[in-house]
Scaffold this motif. Structure first.
Motif, PDB file in Angstrom:
ATOM      1  N   MET A 315       2.826  -5.447  -3.975  1.00 54.04           N
ATOM      2  CA  MET A 315       2.586  -5.029  -2.591  1.00 54.04           C
ATOM      3  C   MET A 315       2.284  -6.215  -1.683  1.00 54.04           C
ATOM      4  N   ASN A 316       1.732  -7.275  -2.255  1.00 53.69           N
ATOM      5  CA  ASN A 316       1.333  -8.422  -1.444  1.00 53.69           C
ATOM      6  C   ASN A 316       2.368  -9.529  -1.435  1.00 53.69           C
ATOM      7  N   VAL A 317       3.571  -9.285  -1.994  1.00 56.90           N
ATOM      8  CA  VAL A 317       4.581 -10.320  -2.020  1.00 56.90           C
ATOM      9  C   VAL A 317       4.959 -10.698  -0.583  1.00 56.90           C
ATOM     10  N   ALA A 318       5.141 -11.989  -0.358  1.00 56.20           N
ATOM     11  CA  ALA A 318       5.466 -12.482   0.988  1.00 56.20           C
ATOM     12  C   ALA A 318       6.962 -12.330   1.228  1.00 56.20           C
ATOM     13  N   LEU A 319       7.342 -11.324   1.993  1.00 56.48           N
ATOM     14  CA  LEU A 319       8.745 -11.054   2.280  1.00 56.48           C
ATOM     15  C   LEU A 319       9.259 -12.016   3.342  1.00 56.48           C
ATOM     16  N   GLN A 320      10.543 -12.366   3.203  1.00 51.55           N
ATOM     17  CA  GLN A 320      11.186 -13.225   4.185  1.00 51.55           C
ATOM     18  C   GLN A 320      11.591 -12.381   5.400  1.00 51.55           C
ATOM     19  N   PRO A 321      11.773 -13.013   6.538  1.00 53.31           N
ATOM     20  CA  PRO A 321      12.215 -12.253   7.718  1.00 53.31           C
ATOM     21  C   PRO A 321      13.536 -11.512   7.445  1.00 53.31           C
ATOM     22  N   GLY A 322      13.534 -10.252   7.753  1.00 54.34           N
ATOM     23  CA  GLY A 322      14.723  -9.423   7.539  1.00 54.34           C
ATOM     24  C   GLY A 322      14.640  -8.551   6.303  1.00 54.34           C
ATOM     25  N   HIS A 323      13.752  -8.896   5.347  1.00 49.77           N
ATOM     26  CA  HIS A 323      13.626  -8.073   4.145  1.00 49.77           C
ATOM     27  C   HIS A 323      13.153  -6.668   4.473  1.00 49.77           C
ATOM     28  N   GLU A 324      12.274  -6.582   5.486  1.00 51.57           N
ATOM     29  CA  GLU A 324      11.732  -5.263   5.812  1.00 51.57           C
ATOM     30  C   GLU A 324      12.795  -4.327   6.383  1.00 51.57           C
ATOM     31  N   LEU A 325      13.961  -4.862   6.754  1.00 53.04           N
ATOM     32  CA  LEU A 325      15.044  -4.011   7.287  1.00 53.04           C
ATOM     33  C   LEU A 325      15.874  -3.395   6.170  1.00 53.04           C
ATOM     34  N   LEU A 326      15.701  -3.857   4.942  1.00 52.15           N
ATOM     35  CA  LEU A 326      16.478  -3.328   3.832  1.00 52.15           C
ATOM     36  C   LEU A 326      15.916  -1.974   3.404  1.00 52.15           C
ATOM     37  N   HIS A 327      16.795  -1.031   3.232  1.00 55.75           N
ATOM     38  CA  HIS A 327      16.372   0.323   2.859  1.00 55.75           C
ATOM     39  C   HIS A 327      15.721   0.319   1.469  1.00 55.75           C
ATOM     40  N   ALA A 328      16.270  -0.457   0.537  1.00 54.47           N
ATOM     41  CA  ALA A 328      15.722  -0.495  -0.812  1.00 54.47           C
ATOM     42  C   ALA A 328      14.305  -1.065  -0.803  1.00 54.47           C
ATOM     43  N   VAL A 329      14.072  -2.077   0.028  1.00 49.60           N
ATOM     44  CA  VAL A 329      12.734  -2.659   0.120  1.00 49.60           C
ATOM     45  C   VAL A 329      11.746  -1.640   0.670  1.00 49.60           C
ATOM     46  N   ASN A 330      12.143  -0.943   1.740  1.00 55.70           N
ATOM     47  CA  ASN A 330      11.266   0.084   2.309  1.00 55.70           C
ATOM     48  C   ASN A 330      10.993   1.201   1.306  1.00 55.70           C
ATOM     49  N   GLN A 331      12.035   1.568   0.581  1.00 56.85           N
ATOM     50  CA  GLN A 331      11.863   2.624  -0.418  1.00 56.85           C
ATOM     51  C   GLN A 331      10.899   2.179  -1.522  1.00 56.85           C
ATOM     52  N   GLN A 332      11.011   0.908  -1.946  1.00 57.51           N
ATOM     53  CA  GLN A 332      10.135   0.410  -3.000  1.00 57.51           C
ATOM     54  C   GLN A 332       8.694   0.285  -2.487  1.00 57.51           C
ATOM     55  N   GLN A 333       8.542  -0.151  -1.269  1.00 56.96           N
ATOM     56  CA  GLN A 333       7.204  -0.251  -0.698  1.00 56.96           C
ATOM     57  C   GLN A 333       6.542   1.114  -0.591  1.00 56.96           C
ATOM     58  N   GLN A 334       7.316   2.105  -0.199  1.00 51.84           N
ATOM     59  CA  GLN A 334       6.773   3.462  -0.131  1.00 51.84           C
ATOM     60  C   GLN A 334       6.363   3.948  -1.519  1.00 51.84           C
ATOM     61  N   ARG A 335       7.165   3.626  -2.510  1.00 49.13           N
ATOM     62  CA  ARG A 335       6.831   4.006  -3.883  1.00 49.13           C
ATOM     63  C   ARG A 335       5.533   3.336  -4.339  1.00 49.13           C
ATOM     64  N   PHE A 336       5.401   2.053  -4.002  1.00 47.48           N
ATOM     65  CA  PHE A 336       4.161   1.350  -4.353  1.00 47.48           C
ATOM     66  C   PHE A 336       2.959   1.982  -3.646  1.00 47.48           C
ATOM     67  N   SER A 337       3.115   2.331  -2.371  1.00 50.10           N
ATOM     68  CA  SER A 337       2.016   2.955  -1.631  1.00 50.10           C
ATOM     69  C   SER A 337       1.613   4.269  -2.270  1.00 50.10           C
ATOM     70  N   ASP A 338       2.606   5.062  -2.694  1.00 46.05           N
ATOM     71  CA  ASP A 338       2.290   6.336  -3.353  1.00 46.05           C
ATOM     72  C   ASP A 338       1.553   6.091  -4.666  1.00 46.05           C
ATOM     73  N   LEU A 339       2.018   5.094  -5.439  1.00 46.10           N
ATOM     74  CA  LEU A 339       1.332   4.780  -6.693  1.00 46.10           C
ATOM     75  C   LEU A 339      -0.098   4.319  -6.431  1.00 46.10           C
ATOM     76  N   ARG A 340      -0.271   3.504  -5.405  1.00 41.80           N
ATOM     77  CA  ARG A 340      -1.605   3.025  -5.075  1.00 41.80           C
ATOM     78  C   ARG A 340      -2.534   4.173  -4.695  1.00 41.80           C
ATOM     79  N   GLU A 341      -2.057   5.072  -3.827  1.00 43.82           N
ATOM     80  CA  GLU A 341      -2.877   6.202  -3.421  1.00 43.82           C
ATOM     81  C   GLU A 341      -3.205   7.091  -4.606  1.00 43.82           C
TER      82      GLU A 341
END
Length: 913
Positions: A315-341
Motif C-alpha cells: 500500500m505504501n509503494v511509491a508509484l510513478q506519475p501516471g500509475h494511478e491512471l491504470l485500471h489494474a493499479v486502482n483495482q489492486q489498491q482497492q483490493r488492498f484497502s478491503d483487505l486492510r479494513e
C-alpha cells in the motif's frame, strides 16, 4: 632623451625582439622617488604584441632593467586629468589605477598619442581616453625627437623594419669599397643609383631572353587546366553516387532509430510492469493469513504480522506519475484497502476479546482476595497474624507477556487505521481502570487493616473511648469517595502541670497529636507503620512502572509513523483528563504528544492511586502525627527515585502531588506542637521542673534524627527544628514568668540546661546557635538564682555592706566611711555579732532545704547549684573582708567565721542530706 632611447632599444628591447615606439620619463604621483620610464613597444614577430613597460635604472646606476610589463589589451582607461588646462599628471587603468607625473607635458602628450595610434591599429577593444584633447588624438604629433618613432602615419609604424645582421654586413662591405661613402654621402648615393639602373636594365634583358621558356610554361599551364576540368567531371559523378548512398544510409539510420526507440519503450514498459507486479502483488499465503489467520497462536500471530507488513509495503509503494491512471493499479489498491479494513476489524475484535478474557481471569483472583479481606475486616477479634491476605499487589506480568505478542500488529493498526487503534486504547484503559481500581482499593484496605491492627492489639485511644469496631469505622470513612477523615484534631488536651513527681503523668504528651496516649505508642509501633508504608510504596512503584512500560511497548507510543489516507478521529474525553491525538496526514506525531497520551492513559488506569494514598496518609497521621516524619522521608525518597527515571511520568507526578500532602501534614504536626506549647497551663501548688514540651522536644529530635538520617528532605526537618526550638525558648520563658511556686530563675535554669544537654548529645548542626544560646541562658539564670538565694542567709550583713558600697559610690572616701553614723565601727561589730558561725550554718542549712524544694529530681542540678553557691559565698566573704580592710583600717574587726568554716559548712550540709 634620444640617447636614452637608443640605449634602451639596444640593451633591453632588441634582445627580446621588440621595437621601442615611445618613451616618457615619469615618477609616481604624491611620492618622492627616483624617476623611471614608461615605454610603448611592439614585437617584431607576428602576431604583433603591444606592451607598456616600466623601466628604471638599477641601484648602482650603470644599466637599465625592466620592472613591470602590461599588455595594452589590459589597459582600460587613459586619464589625462584635464583636457583644457595642460598638466603633467595622467592615470593608466590596468588591474588597478596607476597615477603618474611626466617630466614634461610634451613627453606626456607624445606618449598618449602613441598609445592611441597603437590602440587604433592593433587592439579590437577600444581604450577610453578621458580628459584628452581631441586635437591630440586626431592630428599627428609635431616634429621632434620622437617623430621617427611615432610621428608618421600608421603605415610608417608598420613599414619600418630594422636591418638584420646580413644586411648590415652587406652594407658595410659595400661602404668599404667606396672611400667617400661616409665623407660624401650624396656622391655615394648617386653611385648606388647608377649601379641600380644598370641592374634594372640587365634584369629586363634577362626577362626578354626567356620568352621561349615563358611560352612553354603557358602551354603547360593550359594542359594542366584541361586535366583539372576532367578531374572535376569525375569528382561530380562521384559526388552524385555518394549522394545516392547518403540517402540510402539516412533511410537505414532512420529505420534503426525507430527500432531502437521501440526496443527502449518495450524495456521501459517491461520495467514498469515488473515494478508493479513485484511491489503490488501480495502472496496468496499472506492474503489467506489476513483473512483466516489464527490470532490466538504464536505461529498464527507471526504469519499475520508478516502478512500485515507485506500488505503495508504494497500500500505504501511509491508509484510513478501516471500509475494511478491504470485500471489494474486502482483495482489492486482497492483490493488492498478491503483487505486492510477486513483484517483491522478482525484484529480489533480479537484484541477486545483478549482484553475481556484477561480481565475476567484477573477478576477471579481478585474476587478470592476480596473474600479473605472481607472476612478479616469483619472479624474484629482476629489479630494481624490471622490476616490471610498479604500486603501485595497482583502481578500483571503474564497478562502483559501474552499481549506483547500483538505489539507489532498494534503498530500496524496504529499506522493504517488510527480510529480502531484509538478505540482499542480506550477499551484497554476502561477495562484496566476498573480492574486496577478494585485491586488498589483492596490493597489499601489491607494496608489500613494492618496499620490499625498494629495499634489495636494491645492499645486503645487514650482520650476518647472507642469501641472495638472503631478501627473498621475509621477505615470505612477513609474508603469513601470524599476521602476525608472523621473527627478532628481540634479536641487535643491542653498540657497541665500536675503535682506528681512522674513527668509522664504530669501532662499529655506531644505524641498525643492523634488522640493517642504516650503509653500507647512506642518505637516498635512506629517502625511497624514505617515498614507498612514503605511496602505500600514499594508495591505501587513497580506496578506503575511495569504498566507504563507495557503501554509504551504495546501501543507503540515511542515511534512516530503515519501514512497517507489514515483516518482521523476526534478528541476523546476521559475521566482522568483529555486523551488527545495530533495525527496529521503525511506528518509525524511529536514526542510530547506521545508522552501526553501515555500520561493520560496512566491517569485513567490509576485514577484511584492518589486518592487512596492520601486516605492512607490521613489515617497514618490520625493514628500518630509523628508518622508524618516517616511518610515524608519515604515519600521523598520514592519521588526522587521516580524523577531520576522519568520526571514527567505518571508515577513521578502522582507521588509528587502526594508528597505535597505529606509535607502539609508534617507542617501541621509542627504547628500543633507549637500550639500545645502555647496552651501550657502551670499549677500554682506544685513546682514546675522540666516542662513537658522541653522533654518532648528531646524525644521528637531523637526520633527525627533517627528517621531523617541521610534523607533527601533534611532541609524540611531543619526548618521545623528552628520553628520548634524558637517555640520552646519562648514558652519556657512564658511559663517561667507565670510561675508562682517555683522561682523564675529555677525554671529557666533547669529547662535551658536540659535543652543544652539535648542539643549537645544529638549534635544537630542547624541548631548550633540555639545550643550556645541555651547554654548562655542556663549560665545566666544559674548565677542569678545563686546570687539571689545567698542574699537571704546573711541578709543584714548584705544590707550593711551594700550601704557601704553606696556611700563609696556617692563619693565618700573609703577610709572615711567609718565616720558615717550608720556605718561606723560599732554598727559593723553589731551586725557581725548577729552572724556567728553556728547561725551561718543554720541559715545555709535552711537555704539547702529551700533550694532542694525548688529544683526537680530529673535534672539533678542540686549539687551543681550548691557548689556554685559555695563559690559565690566565698566570693562574697572575700569581698566583705576587703571592704572591712579598706573602709575600717586598723580596727581589727573580722568575721566570726573563716573560709575554711564555710567549706566545712557546705560540705557537712551536702553530706547530711
Amino acid at each position: 632623451m634620444t640617447a636614452i632611447k637608443h640605449a634602451l632599444q639596444r640593451d633591453i628591447f632588441t634582445p627580446n625582439d621588440e621595437r621601442l615606439l615611445s618613451i616618457v620619463n615619469v615618477c609616481k604621483a604624491g611620492k618622492k622617488k627616483r624617476n623611471c620610464f614608461l615605454c610603448a613597444t611592439v614585437t617584431t614577430e607576428r602576431p604583433v604584441q603591444v606592451k607598456v613597460i616600466k623601466v628604471k635604472k638599477s641601484d648602482k646606476g650603470d644599466f637599465y632593467k625592466r620592472q613591470i610589463a602590461w599588455g595594452l589589451r589590459d589597459l582600460t582607461v587613459v586619464d589625462a586629468k584635464d583636457a583644457i588646462k595642460e598638466s603633467s599628471e595622467f592615470d593608466l587603468h590596468f588591474d588597478k589605477v596607476y597615477k603618474w607625473v611626466a617630466s614634461s607635458i610634451a613627453e606626456k602628450n607624445t606618449f598618449i598619442s602613441c598609445i592611441w595610434k597603437l590602440n587604433q591599429r592593433y587592439i579590437r577593444k577600444k581604450i577610453d581616453f578621458i580628459n584628452v584633447s581631441s586635437q591630440l588624438l586626431e592630428e599627428s604629433v609635431p616634429s621632434g625627437e620622437n617623430q621617427n618613432v611615432a610621428g608618421g602615419d600608421e603605415e610608417a609604424v608598420d613599414e619600418y623594419q630594422e636591418l638584420n645582421a646580413r644586411e648590415e654586413q652587406d652594407i658595410e662591405i659595400m661602404m668599404e669599397g667606396c672611400e667617400y661613402a661616409i665623407s660624401n654621402a650624396e656622391a655615394f648615393a648617386d653611385k648606388l643609383s647608377r649601379e641600380l639602373q644598370v641592374l634594372d636594365g640587365a634584369n629586363i634583358q634577362s626577362i626578354m631572353a626567356s620568352e621561349k621558356q615563358v611560352n612553354i610554361l603557358m602551354k603547360l599551364l593550359d594542359e594542366a587546366l584541361k586535366e583539372v576540368d576532367q578531374i572535376e567531371l569525375k569528382l561530380s559523378s562521384y559526388e552524385e553516387m555518394l549522394q545516392s548512398v547518403k540517402e540510402q544510409m539516412d533511410q537505414i539510420s532512420e529505420s534503426n532509430h525507430l527500432i531502437h526507440l521501440s526496443n527502449t519503450n518495450n524495456l521501459k514498459l517491461l520495467s514498469e510492469i515488473e515494478f508493479l507486479v513485484n511491489h503490488m502483488d501480495l502472496a496468496k499465503g499472506h492474503i489467506k493469513a489476513l483473512q483466516e489467520g489464527d490470532l490466538s497462536s504464536s505461529r498464527g500471530i507471526e504469519a499475520c504480522t508478516n502478512a500485515a507488513d507485506a500488505l503495508l509495503q504494497c500500500m505504501n509503494v511509491a508509484l510513478q506519475p501516471g500509475h494511478e491512471l491504470l485500471h489494474a493499479v486502482n483495482q489492486q489498491q482497492q483490493r488492498f484497502s478491503d483487505l486492510r479494513e477486513q483484517f483491522a476489524r478482525r484484529l480489533a475484535s480479537h484484541l477486545n476479546n483478549v482484553f475481556v478474557q484477561q480481565f475476567i481471569e484477573l477478576e477471579k483472583g481478585l474476587s478470592n482476595r476480596s473474600y479473605y479481606l472481607s472476612v478479616s475486616g469483619h472479624d474484629q477479634s482476629s489479630t494481624l497474624a490471622q490476616h490471610s491476605v498479604e500486603l501485595t499487589l497482583p502481578n500483571h506480568h503474564p497478562f502483559h507477556r501474552d499481549l506483547l505478542r500483538y505489539a507489532k500488529l498494534m503498530e500496524w493498526l496504529k499506522n493504517t487505521d488510527y480510529g480502531k487503534y484509538e478505540g482499542l486504547t480506550k477499551n484497554y484503559t476502561d477495562y484496566l481502570s476498573r480492574l486496577y481500581e478494585r485491586e488498589i482499593k483492596d490493597f489499601f484496605e489491607v494496608a489500613k487493616i494492618k496499620m490499625t491492627g498494629a495499634t489495636k492489639e494491645g492499645k486503645k485511644f487514650a482520650t476518647l473511648p472507642r469501641k472495638e469496631s472503631a478501627v473498621k469505622q475509621e477505615t470505612e470513612s477513609l474508603h469513601g469517595s470524599s476521602g476525608k477523615l472523621t473527627g478532628s484534631t481540634s479536641s487535643l488536651n491542653k498540657l497541665s502541670v500536675q503535682s506528681s513527681g512522674n513527668r509522664r503523668s504530669q501532662s499529655s504528651s506531644l505524641l498525643d497529636m492523634g488522640n493517642m496516649s504516650t503509653s500507647d505508642l512506642d518505637v516498635a509501633d512506629r517502625t511497624k507503620f514505617d515498614k507498612i508504608f514503605e511496602q505500600v510504596l514499594s508495591e505501587l512503584e513497580p506496578l506503575c512502572l511495569a504498566e507504563q512500560d507495557f503501554i509504551s511497548k504495546f501501543f507503540k507510543l515511542q515511534q512516530h509513523l503515519s501514512i497517507p489516507g489514515t483516518p482521523m478521529s476526534d478528541t476523546e474525553e476521559t475521566d482522568g483528563g483529555t486523551l488527545s491525538r495530533a495525527h496529521n496526514i503525511g506528518g509525524l506525531q511529536s514526542a510530547s504528544s506521545e508522552n501526553h497520551m501515555i500520561r493520560q492513559m496512566m491517569i485513567k488506569i490509576f485514577r484511584c492511586v492518589e486518592l487512596e494514598l492520601n486516605n492512607l496518609i490521613a489515617l497514618g497521621d490520625k493514628i500518630d502525627s509523628f508518622n508524618s516524619l516517616y511518610m515524608l522521608v519515604k515519600m521523598s525518597h520514592h519521588v526522587w527515585t521516580a524523577q531520576n527515571v522519568d520526571p514527567t511520568s505518571f508515577l513521578s507526578t502522582t507521588l509528587g502531588n502526594v508528597l505535597v500532602t505529606v509535607k502539609r501534614n508534617f507542617d501541621k504536626c509542627i504547628s500543633n506542637q507549637i500550639k500545645q506549647m502555647e496552651d501550657v497551663k502551670i499549677s500554682k501548688k506544685s513546682k514546675v521542673g522540666i516542662l513537658p514540651f522541653v522533654a518532648e522536644f528531646e524525644e521528637f529530635a531523637a526520633l527525627a534524627e533517627s528517621i531523617f538520617r541521610n534523607a533527601e528532605r533534611r532541609g524540611d526537618l531543619d526548618k521545623a527544628y528552628l520553628k520548634l526550638i524558637r517555640g520552646v525558648f519562648a514558652n519556657v520563658e512564658k511559663v517561667a514568668n507565670e510561675s508562682q511556686k517555683t522561682p523564675r530563675d529555677v525554671v529557666m535554669m533547669e529547662n535551658f540546661h536540659h535543652i543544652f544537654a539535648t542539643l549537645s548529645r544529638l549534635k544537630i548542626s542547624c541548631l548550633e546557635a540555639e545550643k550556645k544560646e541555651a547554654k548562655q541562658k542556663y549560665t545566666d539564670h544559674l548565677q542569678s538564682y545563686v546570687i539571689y538565694s545567698l542574699g537571704q542567709p546573711l541578709e543584714k550583713l548584705n544590707h550593711f555592706f551594700e550601704g557601704v558600697e553606696a556611700r563609696v559610690a556617692q563619693g565618700v572616701r573609703e577610709e572615711e566611711v567609718s565616720y558615717q553614723l550608720a556605718f561606723n565601727k560599732q554598727e559593723l561589730r553589731k551586725v557581725i555579732k548577729e552572724y556567728p558561725g553556728k547561725e551561718v550554718k543554720k541559715g545555709l542549712d535552711n537555704l539547702y532545704k529551700k533550694v532542694d524544694k525548688h529544683l526537680c529530681e530529673e535534672e539533678n542540678l542540686l549539687q551543681v547549684v550548691w557548689h556554685s553557691m559555695q563559690d559565690e559565698f566565698i566570693r562574697q566573704y572575700k569581698h566583705f573582708e576587703g571592704l572591712i580592710a579598706r573602709c575600717y583600717p586598723g580596727s581589727g574587726i573580722t568575721m566570726e567565721f573563716t573560709i575554711q568554716d564555710i567549706l566545712d559548712y557546705f560540705s557537712s550540709i551536702a553530706q547530711s542530706h
